[in-house]
Each structure stands twice: as C-alpha cells, then as structure tokens.
Write a protein that holds these residues in place. Structure first.
Motif, short mmCIF file in Angstrom:
data_model
loop_
_atom_site.label_atom_id
_atom_site.label_comp_id
_atom_site.label_asym_id
_atom_site.label_seq_id
_atom_site.Cartn_x
_atom_site.Cartn_y
_atom_site.Cartn_z
N ARG A 12 12.80 76.03 -38.58
CA ARG A 12 12.87 74.77 -39.85
C ARG A 12 13.09 73.61 -39.27
N PRO A 13 12.76 72.65 -39.44
CA PRO A 13 13.23 71.24 -38.90
C PRO A 13 14.55 70.73 -39.49
N THR A 14 15.84 71.67 -39.35
CA THR A 14 16.78 71.16 -40.05
C THR A 14 17.42 70.10 -39.49
N GLU A 15 17.28 70.01 -38.25
CA GLU A 15 18.11 68.67 -37.71
C GLU A 15 17.49 67.25 -38.35
N ARG A 16 16.04 67.53 -38.39
CA ARG A 16 15.52 66.30 -39.14
C ARG A 16 15.92 66.06 -40.32
N LEU A 17 15.95 67.01 -40.99
CA LEU A 17 16.25 66.96 -42.82
C LEU A 17 17.77 66.53 -42.70
N LEU A 18 18.63 66.94 -41.90
CA LEU A 18 20.15 66.47 -41.95
C LEU A 18 20.06 65.07 -41.77
N THR A 19 19.39 64.44 -40.69
CA THR A 19 19.34 63.14 -40.27
C THR A 19 18.73 62.35 -41.52
N GLU A 20 17.57 62.78 -41.89
CA GLU A 20 17.11 62.07 -43.22
C GLU A 20 18.20 61.95 -44.43
N ARG A 21 18.66 63.10 -44.51
CA ARG A 21 19.81 63.29 -45.68
C ARG A 21 20.83 62.31 -45.38
N ASP A 22 21.34 62.27 -44.40
CA ASP A 22 22.42 61.47 -44.10
C ASP A 22 22.04 59.94 -44.20
N ARG A 23 20.81 59.43 -43.52
CA ARG A 23 20.29 58.07 -43.97
C ARG A 23 20.26 57.70 -45.18
N ILE A 24 19.57 58.46 -45.92
CA ILE A 24 19.58 58.24 -47.60
C ILE A 24 20.83 58.14 -48.21
N THR A 25 21.81 59.05 -47.87
CA THR A 25 22.98 59.11 -48.68
C THR A 25 23.68 57.76 -48.34
N SER A 26 23.70 57.23 -46.96
CA SER A 26 24.65 56.22 -46.64
C SER A 26 23.89 54.87 -47.34
N GLU A 27 22.70 55.04 -47.33
CA GLU A 27 22.13 53.64 -47.91
C GLU A 27 22.24 53.73 -49.41
N TYR A 28 22.30 54.65 -49.87
CA TYR A 28 22.44 54.34 -51.71
C TYR A 28 24.06 54.24 -51.81
N ARG A 29 25.03 54.71 -50.87
CA ARG A 29 26.50 55.02 -51.02
C ARG A 29 26.93 53.31 -50.80
N ASP A 30 26.11 52.97 -49.86
CA ASP A 30 26.78 51.47 -49.44
C ASP A 30 26.43 50.40 -50.34
N MET A 31 25.30 50.57 -51.35
CA MET A 31 25.05 49.86 -52.31
C MET A 31 26.21 49.75 -53.40
N MET A 32 27.05 50.85 -53.53
CA MET A 32 28.03 50.92 -54.67
C MET A 32 29.14 50.21 -54.41
N ASP A 33 30.17 49.86 -55.72
CA ASP A 33 31.52 49.28 -55.14
C ASP A 33 32.15 50.41 -54.77
N GLU A 34 33.43 50.17 -54.41
CA GLU A 34 34.42 51.13 -53.78
C GLU A 34 34.90 52.20 -54.68
N GLU A 35 35.02 52.07 -56.13
CA GLU A 35 35.48 53.04 -57.15
C GLU A 35 34.22 53.87 -57.59
N ALA A 36 33.11 53.38 -57.38
CA ALA A 36 32.04 54.23 -57.61
C ALA A 36 31.82 55.14 -56.18
N GLN A 37 32.12 54.54 -55.18
CA GLN A 37 31.77 55.24 -53.86
C GLN A 37 32.95 56.48 -53.76
N ALA A 38 33.98 56.47 -54.54
CA ALA A 38 35.05 57.65 -54.63
C ALA A 38 34.57 58.58 -55.24
N VAL A 39 33.96 58.23 -56.70
CA VAL A 39 33.35 59.22 -57.74
C VAL A 39 32.05 59.92 -56.92
N PHE A 40 31.27 58.96 -56.20
CA PHE A 40 30.01 59.54 -55.50
C PHE A 40 30.51 60.56 -54.34
#
Length: 603
Positions: free
Chosen positions: A330-358
């Motif tokens: 299974r391409p687990t490494e590729r999936l994890l890289t994609e997972r971390d990229r998407i997660t950080s992209e959306y997280r970066d768009m939130m304010d600090e309070e929302a980031q903590a909840v997220f």
C-alpha cells in the motif's frame, strides 16, 4: 408526481418473485412487515441495506442480522445515549434487509448531551487501555468458541459414568455446546459495537467542526486528514505480500505457481529453502487466515483457513508482480504525506482558538478511527468464522441422523428450530425410536432451499415509501451513502443520460475496462488494470485492490469499507451510484473520476 403518491412502493404492495410465494415462512414474525402495523410502517422511509446483506438470507443466517441490529441499537440508545440517533428498525422483504434509522425527537436531544459526554468521554479519555481490554475479552471469547465441539451420541452412556454416579447422559453436552455457541456469538456482537459507534461519532464530530469552519470543503478532503491508518484489517493482505516476496527471495516462487494447494506446497517442500517458506506460510495462518472473502454475515462465506486456494490465488497474483519489481505494498508513505499537506493547509487558515479545537478533534479522530476497520478482523472475520465452522460441524452431525440430505441443511432452519431438532435427536436416542424430524425436515429443507433460490432471482427495491425531504441522519449518510441526491439517482431524477453520479469516495481519475462482479466467487475473473464495478465490496477484497484501476459501487458512503479501503490503497472510487451494476456491462470502457463522483461510459 402526485404529492400523495410515495416515491417508492409500500412493502405491502411488493409481490414475491415467481416461485418464491410464501417466502414469509422462512423468517421470524418480528422481521416481517405485519399488515396490522401497516400505517406505522408505511409512515417510515426504509432503504435496502445491500451493503451488509447483498443476498437473500437463509433462515439460520438471520441470527447475525438480529444480533447486529439489536446490539447497534443498545449502544446508541442505552449505553452511550448518542444525542441525535437511536437504533435502526429492520425488516426482511423478499429475503432482503431493509433499514429505517430511528432519530431522537429534537426536543430530547439536549438532555442526552451531558450523559453522552460523560459516557463517551470516559472511553475517549482512556481509549488505549479500554481497547486493550476489549481485545483481551474478544480473544478469550474466540478461544471459548473454538473449544466447542459436537459429537454423535454414543450407543450407550460410558460405563464409567454409570459406575461413577454421574447420573447424566451425553445429551447435556450437546445442548450446552449449541447454547454456548449462540450465547458467545451474542456477546461477541455486543463487543462489536462497544467501540464502533464511538469511532464514527469522533469522526463525525471532527467532520462537523471542519465543515463549520469551511462550509465548501469537499468531504474527501476531510477524509484525507485521517487516512494512512495502520489497520489490522489489512494484515491478511500484507501477510500474503510478504509471503510473495519471501517466495521470490528463497527461490520457491516457481513451485507455487501451479497445481492444487497440496501439489504446490509439496513442490515447495522439496525445494532447497522450501521448509523455511512453509514455516512462514503456516505462521501467517494463525490468526491472519481467519479471513472471509465475504463479510462474515452468511453461512455460505468462505474463509481462507478452510479454503487455502483463496490465499494461494492472491499469492500467485503477487509473485509475478513482485518479480517484475512492482510496488505491491500500500502507498502508505504517499498517503501520509498527502494527509499532512492537506491538514496543515486548512489548519493554517484558522485562527488560534479554532486551531486548538481542531487539533483536539483531529487527534481524537486519528486515535479512534483505525477501530472502524480493525474490529472487522476480530469480529466478522475471526470470531464469526469460528462460529460458522462449529455450526457446519453440527449440521453435518444432524445430516448423519437423517434430518436433511445435504451437509448445509441446518442453515435452512431458524436458530430456535435447531433447538427443537436437537431435542428430537436426543429424545429419540434416549427412547430408542426413529427421530420424527427425518420424516419432516428433508422435504421442508428442500422447499426452503428452493424459496431462497427464487428470492435471489430478482434484485431488491432500493427503498420503500416516501423519503424525507432532506436526509440528515449522519450514520445513514456516512456509512450507506443514502442522501437526497442518491435517492434522485435511484428514481432516475438525477439521470442526465451521460453517465452515473455517486459519492466522490476516493480521489483520482482513470480510464479502463469495466469488470462487473456480483459475488466474491467471481474475484478470480478480475484482470490487472480493470475497473471493478460491483453492488458493494467487502473489506476482505483488499488483495484485489492491488490490481484494479478503480472501484465503482451501487451502495456505500464516505465511510463505507469500499471507500476507506480505496483511499488506503490509493485508488479512485465512486460509491453509492445506485445503478452502476445495472447500467454497466463487463468490457465497457469507463472513465472514473473519484474527485467529482462521476462515472462516464466511453464505449
């Protein structure tokens, strides 16, 4: 359409397929639509759960429909008090299973929240310890189930029992073994839901929070944030891949490529490094070959451990690909890289309070989510496989007493009728007369077998009665993919003639040749690079996901097994199309776009 005319027919107006008249006698009264309850049942929307029960049920197989739905309900309604959702009402119509989720009245939701937070919160806060305890409980139950045996009644009670003042006969062991098997499987089903609903609840909570922050975010983007799971459900497939690589490394791959299982293993045994490979093959079987090509809910399911030709077939597929230098893992490494990229992209768009909840909600979702697939291996595959094996033993024993002509005859009786047969067997043995059942059951089993076969001749209706204007029940949407759009597709309202629409369940777009399969017995027909089109996939189809280009299903949502497995194998998938297997034929050229949820028939 007349406002008073339901979109789908009433169960009470649906005719039996030709030759299946009188099918109602196969199933208990509580599973059937009762005419005296028509007004109540017609007021509900029912959908066919062909994701878990794709074929008509044999009477005995109702056992796991009963246990699964009762136990699901108890965890929602009585253990956890899930705020918006109670259990699921169920019925059988023409052999197929229909569900109607039971929502909590809006005015009662608020009062359940503190209790849910207290009860579920305890599990979420102590997840790893409680899960370790869960595994211990389930393994103990499996061992207990495995220890059960059924043996013919002897000509006479052992003389040692008589002289030892035992005062009992051999029938006690027979009754106790059957009752114990039923009791253990019932407890195992309760354990099944101990964590499962919590796994979905945590994901749905995270899903809801992300949607509140980004209303237009694709569902798939949220699903990607929890992908790359290391689920034990993938272990059987991983073990076959390891065995394929080991066979190449030890030079026994050629010996494995032809002949029956016994012939191939004998050829390996004669090879210089053969014993080393055979030891690894044997070690992989316990527990990882306790795996079915179905989903565990049917007495007809074939388990690898009993049918070694199934894992050997997958092995023969992987060996040439491993030799050719293909990446079969299974391409687990590729999936994890994609997972971390998407997660950080959306997280970066939130304010600090929302980031903590997220961060908190995401951390919990990632901790609990693997269980959504893991439990499958321990319950549906391993535990239920042992149960079915014991029931086959009993059916064969009773065949020997002339209750039915074929080895599988018992599965055409309901579990409570089997108890009567055991009494007949025991009493006639004790009295010294022929059993009465041998004059009753052979003919009745044949009649029922014919009914079940006739029921399978006609596909089920997708739904019954009038659907709600908007479907909001989260489990119904996530697991089964039952949405307002899906219902439009079933009725043809959403059909523009250009192709099919479904759920964008796993990303990517490919073109390829369709292979329409309706049963796991057909998996051997799949050719490399084909697009699998099927009513529903089982988690155990994972080994074929390494050779297909994409998957298209009739039923299933974002959290269906097909969707999860496709994401983990990096394959495009469109689920919940409603009519893919009816409209697509093997050999057609398709374009499957898992990003948009569209399937286009090119040729």
């Amino acid at each position: 359409m007349d406002a008073k005319t339901p979109m789908f027919p009433s169960a009470f107006d649906v005719k039996a397929p030709k030759g299946a008249e009188g099918w109602e006698s196969l199933y208990p009264y509580y599973t059937r639509f009762q005419p005296s309850r028509r007004a109540e049942d017609d007021a509900k929307f029912w959908f066919c759960n062909s994701q878990h029960w794709p074929n008509p049920l044999r009477p005995f197989d109702v056992i796991f429909l009963d246990f699964a739905i009762k136990c699901l309900g108890q965890y929602n309604s009585r253990h956890l008090l899930v705020p918006p959702a109670n259990g699921i009402d169920y019925r059988i119509l023409n052999g197929f299973v229909y569900f109607s989720p039971v929502a909590v009245a809006p005015e009662n939701i608020e009062a359940r929240i503190p209790q849910f937070l207290d009860r579920a919160g305890h599990y979420f806060g102590n997840w790893n310890d409680l899960y370790a305890n869960w595994k211990k409980k389930v393994l103990a139950m499996i061992a207990e189930l495995d220890a059960i045996s059924f043996t013919d009644l002897p000509d006479v009670v052992p003389v040692e029992w008589v002289k030892g003042g035992v005062g009992l006969d051999n029938t006690n062991a027979l009754f106790e073994a059957y009752d114990k098997a039923i009791e253990l499987s019932y407890k195992i089903w309760q354990y099944h839901f101990e964590f499962l609903n919590l796994g979905y609840a945590a994901y749905l909570d995270f899903f809801g929070f992300v949607k509140s922050q980004f209303p237009t975010i694709p569902d798939q983007a949220i699903a990607k944030m929890v992908q790359g799971v290391d689920s034990e459900l993938f272990r059987p497939d991983d073990e076959i891949k390891k065995l394929a690589r080991l066979a190449v490394e030890l030079g026994v791959d050629g010996a494995l490529m032809s002949g029956t299982v016994d012939e191939a293993l004998a050829a390996v045994g004669k090879a210089p490094n053969g014993q080393k490979w055979l030891t690894a093959w044997k070690q992989a079987q316990d527990p990882w070959f306790n795996f079915t090509s179905g989903n565990g809910f049917y007495s007809t399911d074939k388990y690898w451990i009993d049918h070694l030709d199934i894992p050997l077939g997958y092995l023969r597929d992987y060996i040439p690909r491993a030799k050719a230098g293909e990446q079969i893992e299974r391409p687990t490494e590729r999936l994890l890289t994609e997972r971390d990229r998407i997660t950080s992209e959306y997280r970066d768009m939130m304010d600090e309070e929302a980031q903590a909840v997220f961060d908190g909600k995401l951390g919990l979702a990632r901790t609990v989510f693997p269980y959504v697939e893991d439990h499958n291996f321990y319950i549906e595959h391993w535990a239920l496989g042992v149960f079915w094996r014991k029931m086959r033993e009993l059916s064969k024993l009773l065949q020997g007493a002339d209750f039915w002509a074929e080895e599988d005859g018992m599965f055409f009786l309901h579990r409570n009728e089997v108890r009567d047969v055991l009494w007949d067997y025991a009493a006639s043995w004790a009295i010294g007369t022929p059993n009465v059942g041998s004059a009753v059951w052979p003919e009745e089993v044949s009649r029922r077998r014919a009914l079940v076969k006739a029921l399978a001749s006609q596909p089920p209706l997708p739904a019954l009665n009038e659907p709600p204007e908007v479907i909001t029940e989260p489990f119904t949407i996530m697991l089964w993919g039952i949405t307002s759009d899906a219902i439009d597709r079933w009725t043809g309202k959403g059909d523009d003639g250009a192709g099919l629409k479904g759920m964008a369940a796993a990303p990517g777009a490919v073109e390829g040749i369709a292979r329409v399969l309706r049963s796991p017995d057909q998996l051997g027909e799949l050719q490399k690079g084909e697009i699998l089109v099927t009513p529903v996939t089982a988690p155990s189809w994972a080994p074929v996901f390494g050779k297909i280009a994409a998957a298209v299903t009739d039923i299933g949502g974002m959290m269906s097994h097909a969707a999860i497995v496709c994401r983990e194998y990096g394959l495009p998938a469109v689920t919940g199309t409603g009519t893919a297997t009816a409209k697509i034929k093997t050999g057609m050229r398709l374009r499957v776009d898992g990003n948009t949820g569209t399937v286009t028939i090119l040729e």
